[in-house]
Design a protein around this motif. Sequence first.
Motif, PDB file in Angstrom:
ATOM      1  N   TRP A  28       0.048   3.478   6.218  1.00  0.00           N
ATOM      2  CA  TRP A  28       0.360   2.992   4.867  1.00  0.00           C
ATOM      3  C   TRP A  28       1.870   2.944   4.641  1.00  0.00           C
ATOM      4  O   TRP A  28       2.393   1.957   4.117  1.00  0.00           O
ATOM      5  N   LEU A  29       2.576   4.001   5.045  1.00  0.00           N
ATOM      6  CA  LEU A  29       4.019   4.056   4.814  1.00  0.00           C
ATOM      7  C   LEU A  29       4.738   2.967   5.591  1.00  0.00           C
ATOM      8  O   LEU A  29       5.654   2.322   5.063  1.00  0.00           O
ATOM      9  N   GLN A  69       2.964   7.916  -5.442  1.00  0.00           N
ATOM     10  CA  GLN A  69       2.085   6.746  -5.365  1.00  0.00           C
ATOM     11  C   GLN A  69       0.907   7.010  -4.431  1.00  0.00           C
ATOM     12  O   GLN A  69      -0.252   6.725  -4.769  1.00  0.00           O
ATOM     13  N   TYR A  70       1.191   7.584  -3.249  1.00  0.00           N
ATOM     14  CA  TYR A  70       0.115   7.829  -2.282  1.00  0.00           C
ATOM     15  C   TYR A  70      -0.841   8.902  -2.791  1.00  0.00           C
ATOM     16  O   TYR A  70      -2.064   8.777  -2.647  1.00  0.00           O
ATOM     17  N   GLN A  85      -3.411   7.661  -5.117  1.00  0.00           N
ATOM     18  CA  GLN A  85      -4.502   6.933  -4.472  1.00  0.00           C
ATOM     19  C   GLN A  85      -5.396   7.849  -3.643  1.00  0.00           C
ATOM     20  O   GLN A  85      -6.542   7.498  -3.354  1.00  0.00           O
ATOM     21  N   HIS A  86      -4.861   8.999  -3.236  1.00  0.00           N
ATOM     22  CA  HIS A  86      -5.598   9.926  -2.366  1.00  0.00           C
ATOM     23  C   HIS A  86      -5.454  11.345  -2.921  1.00  0.00           C
ATOM     24  O   HIS A  86      -4.670  12.155  -2.398  1.00  0.00           O
ATOM     25  N   PHE A 112      -1.714   7.922   6.404  1.00  0.00           N
ATOM     26  CA  PHE A 112      -0.458   7.895   5.643  1.00  0.00           C
ATOM     27  C   PHE A 112       0.631   7.163   6.414  1.00  0.00           C
ATOM     28  O   PHE A 112       1.374   6.348   5.839  1.00  0.00           O
ATOM     29  N   GLN A 156       4.791  -0.234   3.874  1.00  0.00           N
ATOM     30  CA  GLN A 156       5.651  -0.331   2.699  1.00  0.00           C
ATOM     31  C   GLN A 156       7.098  -0.655   3.051  1.00  0.00           C
ATOM     32  O   GLN A 156       7.956  -0.726   2.180  1.00  0.00           O
TER      33      GLN A 156
END
Length: 303
Positions: free
Chosen positions: A290-291, A111-112, A115-116, A287, A294
């Motif tokens: 972001w993680l 998923q990440y 996006q990147h 990261f 989640q």
Amino acid sequence: MDVLYRTLLAVVEHQTLSAAARVLHTTQPTVTRQLQQLERQLGAPLFDRAGKRMTLTGAGERVYAFACELQALEVRLREELREFADPSAGLIRIGAGLSPTLYRLPSILAQYAGQHPRVRFQVITGSSKLTMERLQARTVDAAIVTTPPAASDDLWMTPLWCDALVVVAPAGHPLIGRACMLTDLAQQPMVVMHPDSGLRQLVHDTFARMGVADPVLPLMETDSLEAMSRFVQAGMGLAIVPWPAVADDVHAGRLCTVELTDVDLGARTVTLVVRQQTTMPQAVQAFVTWLAAQSEAPHCDLR
């Protein structure tokens, strides 16, 4: 890059002192002095001079090759430093236990990465203890562990996932579909993790809390959740495992869950750990942020 080697490159590539001086925005006498200084430092003549043209000697060819390598390394270093400051690009080194790597990280990292696309990942598996040692040694940027370390000013930690623990048995086992208690489980052959694992300690604590002795028949010990599933499927005993590790096998009918009526087995928390007092590359910081966002940890029953 050292100015003397830069001058050498310019003279070789442009063949005359005057042309090199123009490219370097300096004077021809300055270029001459710099070449002479380099020759004195290295103790060897670097050029044969024939009029205005400059030809490398044997020693000069070796020094020129070395200067080219230095230039390439400098370019690479500058690119890596630019990447260090770019949150959308760079290498993210993750240390993680084998079970989070197998059952959680593939979908998360996919998923990440979607996006990147300029971010690269390196995942190194190991026990929680080994992963924390790698974090402290700075061979990984972030640790994802099932047995978190003690709280420390040097570390920042946040829970990511709360994996419900379940009892699994091979298809057709007599306890399936019955109202079972923990004492029933204690009489069964068991497949367990090795004694130093956090999961083994969780299971031990649950039995102790209920006043029940650990299973009397630990038929098989292993260090792999995937191996535990396979051994249970082969009929070697029952096991208490995190739900994500057996979800596919249960849905496919290769394993069945055994419901306990007198105890909630709880959950195993998977924790993200990073060093507190350190400067992380921007890609790693982005990261980690972001993680952490989640996190599913407040929702323990993920079945």
